[in-house]
Structure formats: C-alpha cells, structure tokens
Design an enzyme around this catalytic site. Structure first.
Site, short mmCIF file in Angstrom:
data_model
loop_
_atom_site.label_atom_id
_atom_site.label_comp_id
_atom_site.label_asym_id
_atom_site.label_seq_id
_atom_site.Cartn_x
_atom_site.Cartn_y
_atom_site.Cartn_z
N ASP A 163 28.42 38.69 57.10
CA ASP A 163 29.56 39.67 57.26
C ASP A 163 29.72 39.74 59.01
OD1 ASP A 163 30.64 41.47 54.89
OD2 ASP A 163 28.87 40.32 54.44
N ARG A 173 35.99 49.17 56.14
CA ARG A 173 34.58 48.22 56.01
C ARG A 173 33.97 47.90 57.26
NH1 ARG A 173 33.23 45.94 51.10
NH2 ARG A 173 31.13 46.11 51.89
N ASN A 197 24.40 40.40 56.33
CA ASN A 197 25.01 39.91 54.99
C ASN A 197 24.65 40.82 53.89
OD1 ASN A 197 26.43 37.89 53.64
ND2 ASN A 197 24.63 37.32 52.46
N LYS A 198 24.98 40.59 52.61
CA LYS A 198 24.86 41.55 51.70
C LYS A 198 23.22 41.75 51.34
CE LYS A 198 27.44 42.81 49.51
NZ LYS A 198 28.16 44.14 49.89
N ARG A 215 36.99 41.84 48.61
CA ARG A 215 35.72 41.80 49.55
C ARG A 215 35.25 40.31 49.81
NH1 ARG A 215 34.02 38.59 46.51
NH2 ARG A 215 32.03 38.90 47.76
N GLY A 216 34.54 40.56 50.73
CA GLY A 216 34.00 39.09 51.22
C GLY A 216 34.68 39.03 52.76
N ALA A 217 33.67 38.62 53.77
CA ALA A 217 33.96 38.87 55.27
C ALA A 217 35.22 37.99 55.53
CB ALA A 217 32.89 38.63 56.07
#
Length: 474
Positions: free
Chosen positions: A327, A173, A337-338, A130-132
């Site tokens: 993201d 995603r 974002n998260k 994960r992580g853009a």
C-alpha cells in the site's frame, strides 16, 4: 444473471467448450498485453488514448459479463451461475462509476453505483473497493465525477468542490499513498488548465481524460510487473511452483491484472504449473473471500491457510517464494501492506525463502524517509470482535485493529515495479524509480498553485533489472 456465450465459442458450445475458450482467451490476453506494455512503457507520453482503447478492448474480451448495478442503498440480490473469468472491480460509464461490492464476495456478485466523489469516498472507506492500485484509479475517477457535476458551477465554487473532494478521497484510506499520488496528478492537470478557468466543461473533460489515462497506464504497468515477476521465480522442474501470498492482489485490487496475483496469473497463462497458498487475512478475510475466489475463477490451484499456520508451512520447506503487494513503500524500502505481512517476512527470512513485493511506482512515497513515517490506519474494533456480522468475542471486549503493518526493507528480497526490479540498497533505487515515474507521466507541468508531487528530490541510479530493450531503467 443469464449465462452468456463467450464470443469466441462455437455455436452450440457446451459449457466445458466455453470454459476452454475463456482460458485460451485469457492466455492470449496476458501475452498480448504484456508484449504491448513492454514495447510502449518507455514512450507512454502521448500514448494514453491508444493504450486506453487497446487495453479496454482486450480486457472486454476476457472479463466476464458484469453483475447488475445497484444503488448504494438498494438491497443486494445474489447472482447465480456467474460466468468464469477475470473481473475488473470498476468501470467508468458516463457520469457514474460502477463498483463491484467486494464486501459481498464470494457469495454475492453485486455492484454499487457512485455518482459523486462523496459516493466514491464512502465506498473506499467502507471497503466496497480496496487494494492500493485500484484505490488510486477509483479515486481519480471519483474526482472526474466531481468535475463533471461542477461543470456549470462558478470557478471559485468549482475550485472549492474539487479541492474538498480530493481531500475527502485521500482521507478515506490515508495509508494508501496511491490515492494521494492520483489526486496530486489530477490537481496538477487542473492547475495547468487554470483553476479559475470559466470553461467548466473543458475542466471536466480534461480531468476525465486524466483519470482514464491513469487507469490505462496502470493496466499496462501491471502487465510489465507480471512479466518481470515471472522471470524472478524459480522453475522447480517436475513439480508445481509453490507460492505463498497474503491479502488480495489480483484484478479486484489492481484494476485489470493485479500485482502479486498478476504474476501468478501470468505464470498460469504461460502454461507453468503453479500452486498458491492463500493466507486467510483476518479480520476482513480478503485472502479467503477474494484471492481464493479470483484463483478459482482463473482455474489456478490454491489452498487456503489460517494466518497463524504460515510459520509451520514455511518451516516445512513447502514454499518456493512469498509474493505480496504494498500500500505504501517508504524512501528506504520499508513497506506497508495488509497487517500480517511483516510476520510473513520475518518467517521467510528465518527459513531462507525469497520475499518479493510487487507494486507499482505509484505506491512509492519519497516523502516518508522510513516506515516510522507511514501512518497506519486503525479501523473499527468491531471488525475483530465479530465475523460475518456475528459476535465472536465477549460483549464489550476491547480490540486493537491496525489495518497495516510495516515490513523493514532488509527483509525484502526485491521490489518489482513497472520501472524495473529494485534491489537493496533500496534508497537510490526508489529515488530513481520515483524520478522515472514523474518524468514519464503524461500530465502537463503543474501550475503555480498545484500541490507538490510526492517523492520529488535528487535521484541516484537505480539497481533495476529485467526490462528488455529500451524499456530498461525507465
């Protein structure tokens, strides 16, 4: 895993000596990579191969030895005595992509082998990776795997396989625009070759080259962002710089260096005293599990913070700046974002604390006019009602689980990209940064059937600063 001597450590070195050698090597890595990235950022076209070789060689000197790879359905064994250092979340080896299973950190360091685009899409969907920024790179590698597997298929079948694989990766995603950007770029390269080209191995080689270029450029771009971010932050003098971050933005999320956490690592590499408050990031606990683990690996002091305690911390005056990733960033600067990022921005504005977003231009979405146009992924309610596989709410409890929230542009102090530091008004700055991104990428002009690139349109001059010399304003 056995303990492995660092190549620069003297024979018979004790573990502290080896750790010091690792710290020195990390410092040299960041300084050398950042310098090279700044010098080459304006002239990346045609330099992808050289960048790939250089950044991989430097990364290999820093990254600790990887854990044993396991098949997706294999039982995971804990890895003990893992050596310290930064870790890339993936590596592309031959006809397989090997991912660190981030769901099992920090207790277990295991890897998952992906042999197809379907495997990669599943790994993305299930949060193995994960992580853009990392998602865009991993998705590009996944499409390259698909091209390799379809190298001897008929042209029409190959086209269906690649288009279907691209859709599956994007939908794994949907909020992470970096995946869509990477797929558009990969398919543009495919269209330029000719989607019905008979030479399947040539298609596979070209898409593998494009994926590797995306990965190497990201490494160089993140080094630029790290240096620009360092220049934005104050020097508090006789005390550590106090930073607050949310979610995970280090090498695990970025590929090799990271975004917001890359700035922190660059500060430490410069010898500056820094301390990081880490939000736990419910419900997946990316801060508690991943950011804390990475900071510990890098030897950077940190304190874990319950998400709900951030308001108290900011009100106490203990935070010099907030650093987060992104993201997706809309054309007007609204930033997804998260989930939990938006409340931090509101609280930071209330208490006069600078709020900086650190994200590559691949996260800029010129097609989304504002944050209302960003799709927020809704995940399984069970992620909220359970923790570590144990139910923490009454059986049958309803739960809402948005994976992201959107921070309005007016709450953001700066957006740090490899194209410069963007400031309000963000619309013109983002349009120019997108144009720069599309101009400098080494992909050939798309063919007639290629999908449009995100963010096409008229650009106005960006309010960007911070890049030295010829790299300014790219």
């Amino acid at each position: 895993m056995s303990d492995v001597e660092h190549p620069d450590a003297p024979p018979g070195a004790t573990p502290p000596d080896r750790d010091e050698a690792l710290r020195l090597e990390r410092r040299r890595f960041f300084r050398a990579l950042a310098g090279d990235a700044v010098r080459t950022a304006a002239t990346l076209v045609g330099a992808a191969g050289a960048l790939r070789d250089t950044t991989q060689e430097m990364a290999n000197s820093v990254l600790a030895e990887s854990a044993p790879a396991v098949a997706p359905d294999a039982s995971a064994a804990a890895v003990s005595a893992a050596p310290p250092g930064f870790r890339s979340p993936f590596r592309l080896e031959g006809d397989r992509l090997i991912l660190i299973d981030q769901r099992r950190l920090p207790d277990e360091l295991t890897q998952v082998v992906c042999e197809s685009a379907g495997d990669v899409a599943q790994a993305i969907r299930e949060m193995v990776v994960r992580g853009a920024p990392a998602l865009g790179q991993v998705a590009a590698a996944g499409l390259a795997l698909a091209a390799g597997r379809a190298a001897h298929s008929k042209p029409y079948a190959r086209r269906a396989i690649l288009r279907g694989s691209s859709n599956a990766l994007v939908n794994a995603r949907p909020t992470a625009v970096s995946i869509r950007w990477a797929m558009n770029r990969m398919l543009a390269r495919y269209a330029a070759l000719g989607e019905l080209l008979d030479d399947g191995p040539a298609v596979a080689a070209a898409l593998r080259e494009e994926a590797e270029a995306i990965i190497s450029e990201a490494t160089a771009d993140h080094a630029v962002m790290a240096r620009l971010g360092v220049e934005l932050l104050p020097d508090p003098g006789d005390r550590p710089l106090q930073l607050l971050t949310h979610c995970n933005t280090g090498p695990l999320a970025g590929g090799q260096i990271g975004t917001a956490l890359g700035v922190v690592q660059a500060l430490a590499a410069d010898g500056r005293s820094v301390h990081v408050y880490v939000g736990e990031t419910r419900p997946w606990l990316q801060g508690a599990r991943l950011t804390a683990w990475e900071l510990g690996q890098a030897g950077i002091p940190y304190t874990l913070l319950a998400d709900a305690a951030a308001g108290w911390l900011l009100a106490s005056g203990a935070v010099d700046a907030v650093l987060v990733g992104a993201d997706r960033i809309a054309a007007n600067g609204d930033t997804a974002n998260k989930v939990g990022t938006y409340p931090l921005a509101v609280l930071a504005a209330r208490h006069g604390v600078p709020f900086h977003v650190v994200a590559p231009t691949a996260t800029l979405d010129g097609e989304a006019s504002d944050g209302a146009r960003i799709t927020v992924e809704m995940r399984n309610p069970g992620e909220v009602t359970s923790l570590g596989g144990k139910r923490i709410a009454p059986a049958g409890a309803a739960a809402l689980n948005p994976s992201f929230d959107v921070t309005p542009a007016e709450l953001i102090t700066t957006i740090v990209t490899e194209a410069g530091v963007l400031r309000a008004p963000y619309g013109p700055a983002i349009a120019a940064a997108i144009e720069a991104r599309e101009t400098r990428r080494p992909a050939p002009p798309p063919g007639p059937d290629a999908p449009p690139s995100p963010g096409d349109g008229d650009a106005a001059p960006a309010e960007a600063d911070g890049l030295p010399g010829d790299a300014a304003g790219i």
